[in-house]
Design a protein around this motif. Structure first.
Motif, mmCIF file in Angstrom:
data_model
loop_
_atom_site.group_PDB
_atom_site.id
_atom_site.type_symbol
_atom_site.label_atom_id
_atom_site.label_comp_id
_atom_site.label_asym_id
_atom_site.label_seq_id
_atom_site.Cartn_x
_atom_site.Cartn_y
_atom_site.Cartn_z
ATOM 1 N N PRO A 63 0.824 -1.217 0.000
ATOM 2 C CA PRO A 63 0.000 0.000 0.000
ATOM 3 C C PRO A 63 0.860 1.270 0.000
ATOM 4 N N ASN A 64 0.315 2.305 -0.625
ATOM 5 C CA ASN A 64 1.058 3.563 -0.725
ATOM 6 C C ASN A 64 1.445 4.146 0.623
ATOM 7 N N VAL A 65 0.540 3.978 1.580
ATOM 8 C CA VAL A 65 0.830 4.517 2.912
ATOM 9 C C VAL A 65 2.104 3.897 3.478
ATOM 10 N N LEU A 66 2.237 2.593 3.266
ATOM 11 C CA LEU A 66 3.424 1.905 3.772
ATOM 12 C C LEU A 66 4.664 2.414 3.044
ATOM 13 N N LYS A 67 4.534 2.654 1.739
ATOM 14 C CA LYS A 67 5.666 3.187 0.980
ATOM 15 C C LYS A 67 6.115 4.540 1.540
ATOM 16 N N LYS A 68 5.107 5.384 1.804
ATOM 17 C CA LYS A 68 5.425 6.712 2.362
ATOM 18 C C LYS A 68 6.100 6.570 3.717
ATOM 19 N N LEU A 69 5.546 5.670 4.518
ATOM 20 C CA LEU A 69 6.092 5.451 5.854
ATOM 21 C C LEU A 69 7.547 4.985 5.775
ATOM 22 N N LEU A 70 7.830 4.069 4.845
ATOM 23 C CA LEU A 70 9.186 3.551 4.725
ATOM 24 C C LEU A 70 10.162 4.659 4.338
ATOM 25 N N LYS A 71 9.708 5.554 3.475
ATOM 26 C CA LYS A 71 10.539 6.708 3.094
ATOM 27 C C LYS A 71 10.901 7.521 4.331
ATOM 28 N N HIS A 130 2.353 13.924 12.685
ATOM 29 C CA HIS A 130 1.667 14.594 11.569
ATOM 30 C C HIS A 130 1.196 13.589 10.545
ATOM 31 N N PHE A 131 2.122 12.705 10.211
ATOM 32 C CA PHE A 131 1.833 11.682 9.203
ATOM 33 C C PHE A 131 0.582 10.891 9.591
ATOM 34 N N ILE A 132 0.524 10.510 10.859
ATOM 35 C CA ILE A 132 -0.629 9.717 11.316
ATOM 36 C C ILE A 132 -1.890 10.568 11.299
ATOM 37 N N SER A 133 -1.814 11.750 11.905
ATOM 38 C CA SER A 133 -3.066 12.472 12.106
ATOM 39 C C SER A 133 -3.617 13.078 10.814
ATOM 40 N N HIS A 134 -2.804 13.103 9.745
ATOM 41 C CA HIS A 134 -3.343 13.611 8.488
ATOM 42 C C HIS A 134 -4.024 12.543 7.652
ATOM 43 N N ASP A 135 -4.034 11.333 8.158
ATOM 44 C CA ASP A 135 -4.709 10.261 7.427
ATOM 45 C C ASP A 135 -5.728 9.609 8.368
ATOM 46 N N PRO A 136 -7.017 9.910 8.136
ATOM 47 C CA PRO A 136 -8.021 9.426 9.091
ATOM 48 C C PRO A 136 -8.065 7.902 9.214
ATOM 49 N N ILE A 137 -7.761 7.202 8.124
ATOM 50 C CA ILE A 137 -7.820 5.737 8.206
ATOM 51 C C ILE A 137 -6.688 5.228 9.102
ATOM 52 N N ILE A 138 -5.493 5.788 8.876
ATOM 53 C CA ILE A 138 -4.354 5.402 9.713
ATOM 54 C C ILE A 138 -4.618 5.766 11.174
ATOM 55 N N THR A 139 -5.184 6.958 11.379
ATOM 56 C CA THR A 139 -5.472 7.387 12.753
ATOM 57 C C THR A 139 -6.347 6.351 13.458
ATOM 58 N N SER A 163 3.315 -2.109 12.222
ATOM 59 C CA SER A 163 2.378 -3.215 12.452
ATOM 60 C C SER A 163 1.027 -2.933 11.822
ATOM 61 N N VAL A 164 0.590 -1.667 11.911
ATOM 62 C CA VAL A 164 -0.682 -1.303 11.305
ATOM 63 C C VAL A 164 -0.634 -1.556 9.795
ATOM 64 N N SER A 165 0.499 -1.200 9.191
ATOM 65 C CA SER A 165 0.589 -1.339 7.735
ATOM 66 C C SER A 165 0.781 -2.788 7.308
ATOM 67 N N VAL A 166 1.471 -3.558 8.150
ATOM 68 C CA VAL A 166 1.769 -4.936 7.767
ATOM 69 C C VAL A 166 0.569 -5.846 8.011
ATOM 70 N N TYR A 167 -0.333 -5.386 8.876
ATOM 71 C CA TYR A 167 -1.528 -6.162 9.220
ATOM 72 C C TYR A 167 -2.280 -6.658 7.981
ATOM 73 N N HIS A 169 7.679 -10.614 14.212
ATOM 74 C CA HIS A 169 8.802 -11.568 14.131
ATOM 75 C C HIS A 169 8.750 -12.437 12.873
ATOM 76 N N ASP A 170 7.561 -12.718 12.359
ATOM 77 C CA ASP A 170 7.447 -13.595 11.188
ATOM 78 C C ASP A 170 7.307 -12.831 9.882
ATOM 79 N N ILE A 171 7.741 -11.590 9.869
ATOM 80 C CA ILE A 171 7.582 -10.782 8.672
ATOM 81 C C ILE A 171 8.310 -11.398 7.470
ATOM 82 N N GLY A 172 9.348 -12.193 7.774
ATOM 83 C CA GLY A 172 10.086 -12.878 6.707
ATOM 84 C C GLY A 172 9.204 -13.851 5.940
ATOM 85 N N LYS A 173 8.208 -14.417 6.623
ATOM 86 C CA LYS A 173 7.276 -15.306 5.916
ATOM 87 C C LYS A 173 6.475 -14.502 4.897
#
Lengths: 98, 279
Positions: B23-31, B45-54, B93-97, B140-144
């Motif tokens: 997802p784009n949000v995750l891409k932005k977050l990684l940047k 700021h990043f969190i509160s400007h996106d109501p879904i993420i909030t 974790s929110v993005s990887v969910y 911990h299992d993100i490698g899977k």
């Protein structure tokens, strides 16, 4: 006893544990059947979750759960401490059905 | 070139952030995470400007994964309370969910249970920030996730091998890929600029005895994984509980009663946590 979040309470549910304030004083006693007014009151207390009476036993039978447990531990059971870990989990599962 | 050559695997995993499924949000977050100058304020700021993420962040924070006593109502409050490392982990974790839910049925539930168990164990061991253990348990299992995203067909082969031979999935992974998901996760975590402790825990959660900087934290996730599999919460690619590492077991030195209490609280929390995450 299932523990559920406050927003999921509905009229008619029964408290399994008393609700207390931060000093431990009982505000609503256990066994009380929830009314709309009480649910509103609980919401205003800003608590996260409450325990309600009811059946929270797992969907599988105890025998199925224990059988699956034995299967899961087959591979590692001869390794150190695995027998202890299995025993603790087995007792834990058995307690879910009491 | 062989598709399963170790260098090819590594570069595929390091390219995961460019996949269209991310997802784009995750891409932005990684940047943002890549940039060492990113402050707690920027993340707020990043969190509160996106109501879904909030919404997702607040839901996650108020779940038994973290187990804070009172309800947290605002992102600002969360950011101040939790500090940079925990907020970063929380956002990851929110993005990887969503990804976890997408790639393997049951992996989310397994990770959720590991997060709760790791936190409870960290509390028992008197660690200062048990929330960091929550995040490590969750990721911990993100490698899977990484291996499935890039090599789905091969991963399914590994799963059937584990099933047929009744061996742990990590052994089947190793046979096929020459690495297991812990290594894959470590590569991904490094590439994604995860906090140092997370990278080490993810990389060593199946060999906690060689964790140099975070042996206790790594042992916690290692044992949590075993307890959760033993109890049968979720699914992590196999039906087999792997053996406990002796060094980790000795280091944590939990009594039978400690473990019983942890399982009991885990049980109570799981019902509630699962309810919270049903969309």
């Amino acid at each position: 006893m299932p523990k559920i979040t406050v927003d999921r309470l509905v009229v008619g549910m029964c408290l399994a544990e008393p609700i207390t304030n931060e000093h431990g004083l009982v505000l609503i006693n256990e066994g009380i059947e929830l009314t709309e007014a009480l649910i509103e009151k609980i919401k205003n207390l800003r608590i996260e979750s409450v325990k309600i009476k009811g059946d929270s036993k797992p969907e599988e039978t105890k025998e199925e759960m224990i059988l699956a447990l034995e299967e899961r531990f087959k591979y590692a059971i001869s390794y150190p401490h695995m027998d202890t870990i299995k025993k603790i989990i087995k007792e834990h599962i058995e307690r879910l059905y009491e | 070139m062989n598709e399963l050559d170790i260098r090819t695997i590594r570069s595929s995993i390091e390219k995961i952030n460019t996949l269209p499924t991310i997802p784009n949000v995750l891409k932005k977050l990684l940047k943002m995470l890549e940039n060492p100058a990113t402050s707690l304020n920027d993340i707020g700021h990043f969190i509160s400007h996106d109501p879904i993420i909030t919404t997702k962040v607040l839901r996650m924070i108020n779940s038994p994964i973290y187990g804070f006593p009172g309800r947290i109502y605002s992102v600002n409050q969360a950011v101040i309370l939790l500090g940079l490392n925990v907020v970063k982990g929380l956002l990851l974790s929110v993005s990887v969910y969503d990804l976890m839910k997408k790639v393997m049925m049951g992996l989310w539930e397994h990770s959720l249970a590991c997060a709760i168990t790791s936190r409870l164990m960290a509390k028992k061991k008197g660690l200062k920030e048990p929330e960091e253990s929550s995040i490590a348990g969750l990721l911990h299992d993100i490698g899977k996730v990484a291996l499935i995203l890039q090599f789905q067909g091969y991963y399914e082969t590994a799963m059937s091998t584990a099933d047929k031979k009744n061996i742990p999935i990590m052994d089947a992974e190793k046979e096929l890929f020459n690495i297991n998901h812990a290594t894959a996760g470590e590569w991904m975590a490094e590439k994604w600029s995860f906090p140092r402790n997370l990278i080490e825990i993810i990389g060593y959660h199946h060999k906690p005895h060689i964790s140099r900087n975070f042996p206790v934290e790594t042992s916690i996730v290692h044992l949590a994984d075993i307890l959760v599999r033993g109890r049968g919460f979720g699914f992590a690619g196999d039906r087999t509980v792997p053996p406990v590492n002796e060094t980790a077991w000795a280091l944590l030195n939990l009594s039978n009663n400690d473990i019983k209490e942890i399982l009991k609280e885990l049980e109570e929390s799981m019902g509630m946590a699962n309810e919270l995450f049903i969309e």
